[in-house]
Motif scaffolding. Structure first.
Motif, mmCIF file in Angstrom:
data_model
loop_
_atom_site.group_PDB
_atom_site.id
_atom_site.type_symbol
_atom_site.label_atom_id
_atom_site.label_comp_id
_atom_site.label_asym_id
_atom_site.label_seq_id
_atom_site.Cartn_x
_atom_site.Cartn_y
_atom_site.Cartn_z
ATOM 1 N N LEU A 29 0.846 -1.195 0.000
ATOM 2 C CA LEU A 29 0.000 0.000 0.000
ATOM 3 C C LEU A 29 0.882 1.246 0.000
ATOM 4 C CD1 LEU A 29 -2.678 -1.066 2.625
ATOM 5 C CD2 LEU A 29 -2.907 -1.062 0.139
ATOM 6 N N ARG A 30 0.538 2.197 -0.848
ATOM 7 C CA ARG A 30 1.334 3.413 -0.958
ATOM 8 C C ARG A 30 0.408 4.636 -0.951
ATOM 9 N NH1 ARG A 30 4.848 3.489 -5.986
ATOM 10 N NH2 ARG A 30 2.839 3.135 -6.996
ATOM 11 N N PHE A 31 0.915 5.709 -0.376
ATOM 12 C CA PHE A 31 0.102 6.923 -0.228
ATOM 13 C C PHE A 31 0.937 8.166 -0.539
ATOM 14 C CE2 PHE A 31 -1.297 3.707 2.764
ATOM 15 C CZ PHE A 31 -2.668 3.677 2.596
ATOM 16 N N TYR A 32 0.268 9.210 -0.974
ATOM 17 C CA TYR A 32 0.903 10.523 -1.036
ATOM 18 C C TYR A 32 1.142 11.013 0.389
ATOM 19 C CZ TYR A 32 -0.377 11.175 -5.989
ATOM 20 O OH TYR A 32 -0.499 11.069 -7.350
ATOM 21 N N ASN A 33 2.139 11.848 0.566
ATOM 22 C CA ASN A 33 2.317 12.499 1.861
ATOM 23 C C ASN A 33 1.089 13.357 2.172
ATOM 24 O OD1 ASN A 33 4.898 11.424 2.271
ATOM 25 N ND2 ASN A 33 5.879 13.133 1.201
ATOM 26 N N PRO A 34 0.673 13.412 3.427
ATOM 27 C CA PRO A 34 -0.480 14.254 3.775
ATOM 28 C C PRO A 34 -0.273 15.691 3.307
ATOM 29 C CG PRO A 34 0.160 12.889 5.631
ATOM 30 C CD PRO A 34 1.228 12.721 4.599
ATOM 31 N N ASN A 35 -1.285 16.245 2.699
ATOM 32 C CA ASN A 35 -1.222 17.610 2.182
ATOM 33 C C ASN A 35 -2.545 18.305 2.488
ATOM 34 O OD1 ASN A 35 -1.039 19.993 0.747
ATOM 35 N ND2 ASN A 35 -0.228 19.052 -1.102
ATOM 36 N N ILE A 36 -2.497 19.235 3.416
ATOM 37 C CA ILE A 36 -3.728 19.877 3.867
ATOM 38 C C ILE A 36 -4.372 20.727 2.785
ATOM 39 C CG2 ILE A 36 -2.768 22.025 4.803
ATOM 40 C CD1 ILE A 36 -4.577 21.417 7.307
ATOM 41 N N ALA A 37 -3.643 21.025 1.705
ATOM 42 C CA ALA A 37 -4.225 21.771 0.587
ATOM 43 C C ALA A 37 -5.341 20.976 -0.089
ATOM 44 C CB ALA A 37 -3.144 22.130 -0.429
ATOM 45 N N GLU A 62 -3.301 14.918 -6.209
ATOM 46 C CA GLU A 62 -2.113 14.238 -5.691
ATOM 47 C C GLU A 62 -2.212 14.106 -4.176
ATOM 48 O OE1 GLU A 62 0.903 16.752 -7.447
ATOM 49 O OE2 GLU A 62 1.093 15.379 -9.154
ATOM 50 N N ALA A 63 -3.198 13.335 -3.770
ATOM 51 C CA ALA A 63 -3.465 13.101 -2.347
ATOM 52 C C ALA A 63 -4.158 11.758 -2.208
ATOM 53 C CB ALA A 63 -4.331 14.219 -1.774
ATOM 54 N N GLY A 64 -4.034 11.157 -1.035
ATOM 55 C CA GLY A 64 -4.685 9.882 -0.792
ATOM 56 C C GLY A 64 -3.853 8.704 -1.242
ATOM 57 N N GLU A 65 -4.537 7.602 -1.577
ATOM 58 C CA GLU A 65 -3.843 6.365 -1.919
ATOM 59 C C GLU A 65 -3.326 6.368 -3.347
ATOM 60 O OE1 GLU A 65 -4.373 1.521 -1.395
ATOM 61 O OE2 GLU A 65 -6.053 2.861 -0.905
ATOM 62 N N LYS A 66 -2.137 5.801 -3.532
ATOM 63 C CA LYS A 66 -1.521 5.646 -4.848
ATOM 64 C C LYS A 66 -1.798 4.236 -5.394
ATOM 65 C CE LYS A 66 2.437 8.775 -4.173
ATOM 66 N NZ LYS A 66 3.915 8.855 -4.252
ATOM 67 N N THR A 67 -1.193 3.928 -6.526
ATOM 68 C CA THR A 67 -1.319 2.581 -7.082
ATOM 69 C C THR A 67 -0.710 1.556 -6.127
ATOM 70 O OG1 THR A 67 0.731 2.968 -8.313
ATOM 71 C CG2 THR A 67 -1.321 3.241 -9.510
ATOM 72 N N TYR A 68 -1.270 0.374 -6.121
ATOM 73 C CA TYR A 68 -0.770 -0.699 -5.269
ATOM 74 C C TYR A 68 0.609 -1.116 -5.771
ATOM 75 C CZ TYR A 68 -0.729 -5.106 -2.669
ATOM 76 O OH TYR A 68 -0.417 -6.134 -1.832
ATOM 77 N N GLY A 69 1.520 -1.341 -4.846
ATOM 78 C CA GLY A 69 2.916 -1.577 -5.201
ATOM 79 C C GLY A 69 3.263 -2.998 -5.569
#
Length: 198
Positions: free
Chosen positions: A51-59, A188-195
């Motif tokens: 599981l991969r995610f973008y870094n949290p970004n409050i924007a 560019e937030a939340g979950e990315k493609t499965y690794g």
């Protein structure tokens, strides 16, 4: 007085950002734990490191205006395995992202609405310009509860966007995001493609 208020906001903002990142970290821990406790889960404990995610970004946490659509008729939302699920359009969310006005439809499952624990459950399947690149090509999902809507407004947090089960394994009926929920921006937030491959 205004100068002191400005200083207070300036000094407190890093702490606020740190608290927010911690909140997202807790949310993601709970999200991963659900894979281990859900009976039909596509992932086991040894799969979670994919599981991969973008870094949290409050924007990408935005205030949205909710507009109800009470006259909407139920419709069949197609899924990636060819089946259909019955939903009704519950309303629309209007918000700004990257300085541009955006809109997402909010849906309610008619079958889940019959179950007490899911009676207030709302569903936002969406696509954006990251699909097929850094995020799953079939789109991602967001969940809401009716209580999240207060005075026709709510906080829409794309840092909590997650993949459908189809991103990890075949054999699941994952709703296809309707065209009205195709955003013309890169979220560019939340979950990315499965690794890992499946």
């Amino acid at each position: 007085m205004l100068r002191y208020l400005f200083l207070f906001l300036l000094l407190s903002s890093p702490l606020f950002a740190q608290d927010y990142e911690e909140d997202i970290a807790v949310h993601r821990d709970e999200y991963m734990e659900e894979f281990l406790t859900t009976p039909n889960s596509p992932l086991k404990k040894e799969d979670l490191d994919g599981l991969r995610f973008y870094n949290p970004n409050i924007a990408y946490q935005v205030e949205a205006r909710f507009v109800a659509t009470p006259k909407s008729e139920p419709f069949e939302m197609p899924t990636y395995d060819g089946k259909k699920k019955t939903y009704v359009k519950y309303g629309e969310l209007h918000f700004q992202l990257e300085g541009k006005p955006q809109k997402l439809a909010v849906y309610q499952s008619l079958s889940l609405r019959q179950l007490p624990q899911y009676r207030d459950y709302l569903f936002i399947p969406f696509k954006d310009m990251t699909n097929g690149q850094s995020t799953y090509g079939g789109g991602r999902y967001l969940d809401l509860r009716l209580k999240d809507i207060k005075e026709k407004r709510l906080l829409l947090d794309f840092n909590k966007a997650y993949n459908p089960y189809c991103a990890y394994s075949d054999g699941y009926s994952c709703p296809i995001p309707p065209k009205e929920n195709n955003l013309k921006v890169a979220v560019e937030a939340g979950e990315k493609t499965y690794g890992k491959a499946h």
